[in-house]
Design a protein around this motif. Structure first.
Motif, PDB file in Angstrom:
ATOM      1  N   LEU A  90      -5.264   8.685  23.110  1.00 32.95           N
ATOM      2  CA  LEU A  90      -4.728   9.982  23.535  1.00 32.95           C
ATOM      3  C   LEU A  90      -5.004  10.264  25.011  1.00 32.95           C
ATOM      4  O   LEU A  90      -4.132  10.775  25.723  1.00 32.95           O
ATOM      5  CB  LEU A  90      -5.287  11.096  22.651  1.00 32.95           C
ATOM      6  CG  LEU A  90      -4.795  11.058  21.204  1.00 32.95           C
ATOM      7  CD1 LEU A  90      -5.532  12.101  20.370  1.00 32.95           C
ATOM      8  CD2 LEU A  90      -3.290  11.262  21.127  1.00 32.95           C
ATOM      9  N   ALA A  91      -6.200   9.913  25.495  1.00 31.59           N
ATOM     10  CA  ALA A  91      -6.511  10.117  26.911  1.00 31.59           C
ATOM     11  C   ALA A  91      -5.626   9.237  27.785  1.00 31.59           C
ATOM     12  O   ALA A  91      -5.108   9.685  28.820  1.00 31.59           O
ATOM     13  CB  ALA A  91      -7.985   9.825  27.170  1.00 31.59           C
ATOM     14  N   CYS A  92      -5.426   8.003  27.361  1.00 24.05           N
ATOM     15  CA  CYS A  92      -4.552   7.078  28.093  1.00 24.05           C
ATOM     16  C   CYS A  92      -3.135   7.636  28.155  1.00 24.05           C
ATOM     17  O   CYS A  92      -2.517   7.694  29.217  1.00 24.05           O
ATOM     18  CB  CYS A  92      -4.557   5.721  27.400  1.00 24.05           C
ATOM     19  SG  CYS A  92      -3.348   4.543  28.041  1.00 24.05           S
ATOM     20  N   ARG A  93      -2.630   8.048  27.016  1.00 29.59           N
ATOM     21  CA  ARG A  93      -1.252   8.551  26.923  1.00 29.59           C
ATOM     22  C   ARG A  93      -1.068   9.790  27.792  1.00 29.59           C
ATOM     23  O   ARG A  93      -0.101   9.905  28.545  1.00 29.59           O
ATOM     24  CB  ARG A  93      -0.919   8.843  25.467  1.00 29.59           C
ATOM     25  CG  ARG A  93       0.531   9.166  25.233  1.00 29.59           C
ATOM     26  CD  ARG A  93       0.795   9.258  23.716  1.00 29.59           C
ATOM     27  NE  ARG A  93       2.205   9.342  23.443  1.00 29.59           N
ATOM     28  CZ  ARG A  93       2.891  10.474  23.424  1.00 29.59           C
ATOM     29  NH1 ARG A  93       2.289  11.622  23.671  1.00 29.59           N
ATOM     30  NH2 ARG A  93       4.184  10.463  23.160  1.00 29.59           N
ATOM     31  N   LYS A  94      -2.009  10.710  27.698  1.00 26.25           N
ATOM     32  CA  LYS A  94      -1.912  11.949  28.472  1.00 26.25           C
ATOM     33  C   LYS A  94      -1.940  11.656  29.971  1.00 26.25           C
ATOM     34  O   LYS A  94      -1.121  12.187  30.738  1.00 26.25           O
ATOM     35  CB  LYS A  94      -3.067  12.888  28.100  1.00 26.25           C
ATOM     36  CG  LYS A  94      -3.036  14.199  28.821  1.00 26.25           C
ATOM     37  CD  LYS A  94      -4.185  15.085  28.372  1.00 26.25           C
ATOM     38  CE  LYS A  94      -4.181  16.398  29.120  1.00 26.25           C
ATOM     39  NZ  LYS A  94      -5.294  17.260  28.703  1.00 26.25           N
ATOM     40  N   THR A  95      -2.862  10.808  30.407  1.00 26.10           N
ATOM     41  CA  THR A  95      -2.988  10.478  31.824  1.00 26.10           C
ATOM     42  C   THR A  95      -1.770   9.739  32.344  1.00 26.10           C
ATOM     43  O   THR A  95      -1.231  10.055  33.406  1.00 26.10           O
ATOM     44  CB  THR A  95      -4.264   9.641  32.045  1.00 26.10           C
ATOM     45  OG1 THR A  95      -5.385  10.384  31.590  1.00 26.10           O
ATOM     46  CG2 THR A  95      -4.449   9.317  33.520  1.00 26.10           C
ATOM     47  N   ALA A  96      -1.305   8.732  31.590  1.00 25.52           N
ATOM     48  CA  ALA A  96      -0.152   7.931  32.032  1.00 25.52           C
ATOM     49  C   ALA A  96       1.123   8.759  32.049  1.00 25.52           C
ATOM     50  O   ALA A  96       1.927   8.636  32.976  1.00 25.52           O
ATOM     51  CB  ALA A  96       0.004   6.709  31.122  1.00 25.52           C
ATOM     52  N   ARG A  97       1.325   9.604  31.052  1.00 21.47           N
ATOM     53  CA  ARG A  97       2.537  10.427  31.018  1.00 21.47           C
ATOM     54  C   ARG A  97       2.533  11.438  32.162  1.00 21.47           C
ATOM     55  O   ARG A  97       3.566  11.696  32.769  1.00 21.47           O
ATOM     56  CB  ARG A  97       2.681  11.105  29.660  1.00 21.47           C
ATOM     57  CG  ARG A  97       3.034  10.114  28.557  1.00 21.47           C
ATOM     58  CD  ARG A  97       3.092  10.760  27.185  1.00 21.47           C
ATOM     59  NE  ARG A  97       4.218  11.656  27.039  1.00 21.47           N
ATOM     60  CZ  ARG A  97       5.462  11.275  26.710  1.00 21.47           C
ATOM     61  NH1 ARG A  97       5.707  10.004  26.493  1.00 21.47           N
ATOM     62  NH2 ARG A  97       6.424  12.161  26.583  1.00 21.47           N
ATOM     63  N   ALA A  98       1.370  11.991  32.470  1.00 21.11           N
ATOM     64  CA  ALA A  98       1.285  12.933  33.585  1.00 21.11           C
ATOM     65  C   ALA A  98       1.573  12.213  34.906  1.00 21.11           C
ATOM     66  O   ALA A  98       2.298  12.725  35.767  1.00 21.11           O
ATOM     67  CB  ALA A  98      -0.098  13.587  33.615  1.00 21.11           C
ATOM     68  N   ALA A  99       1.040  11.001  35.056  1.00 24.84           N
ATOM     69  CA  ALA A  99       1.268  10.227  36.283  1.00 24.84           C
ATOM     70  C   ALA A  99       2.745   9.850  36.431  1.00 24.84           C
ATOM     71  O   ALA A  99       3.258   9.747  37.546  1.00 24.84           O
ATOM     72  CB  ALA A  99       0.405   8.963  36.274  1.00 24.84           C
ATOM     73  N   ALA A 100       3.428   9.664  35.300  1.00 23.89           N
ATOM     74  CA  ALA A 100       4.846   9.293  35.328  1.00 23.89           C
ATOM     75  C   ALA A 100       5.769  10.511  35.416  1.00 23.89           C
ATOM     76  O   ALA A 100       6.977  10.355  35.535  1.00 23.89           O
ATOM     77  CB  ALA A 100       5.174   8.474  34.075  1.00 23.89           C
ATOM     78  N   GLY A 101       5.189  11.686  35.339  1.00 22.37           N
ATOM     79  CA  GLY A 101       5.999  12.914  35.397  1.00 22.37           C
ATOM     80  C   GLY A 101       6.704  13.242  34.097  1.00 22.37           C
ATOM     81  O   GLY A 101       7.723  13.934  34.086  1.00 22.37           O
ATOM     82  N   ILE A 102       6.183  12.729  32.993  1.00 25.02           N
ATOM     83  CA  ILE A 102       6.737  13.029  31.666  1.00 25.02           C
ATOM     84  C   ILE A 102       5.835  14.068  31.045  1.00 25.02           C
ATOM     85  O   ILE A 102       4.628  13.888  30.938  1.00 25.02           O
ATOM     86  CB  ILE A 102       6.774  11.775  30.767  1.00 25.02           C
ATOM     87  CG1 ILE A 102       7.574  10.667  31.422  1.00 25.02           C
ATOM     88  CG2 ILE A 102       7.312  12.113  29.402  1.00 25.02           C
ATOM     89  CD1 ILE A 102       7.489   9.344  30.689  1.00 25.02           C
ATOM     90  N   GLU A 103       6.403  15.183  30.621  1.00 22.21           N
ATOM     91  CA  GLU A 103       5.697  16.304  30.007  1.00 22.21           C
ATOM     92  C   GLU A 103       4.989  17.132  31.007  1.00 22.21           C
ATOM     93  O   GLU A 103       4.373  16.926  31.913  1.00 22.21           O
ATOM     94  CB  GLU A 103       4.731  15.859  28.905  1.00 22.21           C
ATOM     95  CG  GLU A 103       5.450  15.282  27.739  1.00 22.21           C
ATOM     96  CD  GLU A 103       4.484  14.834  26.647  1.00 22.21           C
ATOM     97  OE1 GLU A 103       3.295  15.183  26.659  1.00 22.21           O
ATOM     98  OE2 GLU A 103       4.933  14.139  25.770  1.00 22.21           O
TER      99      GLU A 103
END
Length: 125
Positions: A112-125
């Motif tokens: 979950l931490a990986c997903r949240k960080t990566a999605r934020a870095a990619a501008g998703i969500e």
């Protein structure tokens, strides 16, 4: 060290995906990468719960990375070292039920931490 800090090495995947990639493809790539992070976290915590030696495991991780021909081995090693360190900062449990719970919770937290960080870095969500 928090589990969130243990997955910062995964963000390189976001930078490697072409800008023309569709959001659903990027999301799937992030989830696939974060699944690997979660599995790595589970293995690190499992090793912790069976009473493994952190220094020995770090040495074996480095030997494996040194012998690898994979150009991303250094990034993977960095992530694995951080996950192992985070796992060993948490307590060892002695009942099979509590060990299984610790492994599952650590795996889920890393994913979950990986997903949240990566999605934020990619501008998703």
């Amino acid at each position: 060290m928090s589990v969130r800090n243990a997955i910062y090495g995964v963000i390189w995947i976001v930078a490697a995906v072409p800008a023309i990639c569709r959001a659903d493809e990027l999301s799937a790539a992030i989830d696939a990468s974060c699944n690997e992070t979660g599995r790595g976290a589970a293995k690190a915590m499992e090793y912790r719960q069976i009473g493994g030696n952190a220094a020995d495991m770090l040495r074996r991780l480095r030997e494996h990375a040194d012998s690898s021909t994979n150009p991303y081995a250094v990034v993977a090693l960095y992530e694995q070292e951080r996950l192992l360190t985070a796992a060993f900062e948490l307590p060892r449990h002695y009942t099979p039920e509590m060990q299984a719970r610790a492994i599952s919770e650590f795996e889920n937290a890393a994913f979950l931490a990986c997903r949240k960080t990566a999605r934020a870095a990619a501008g998703i969500e």
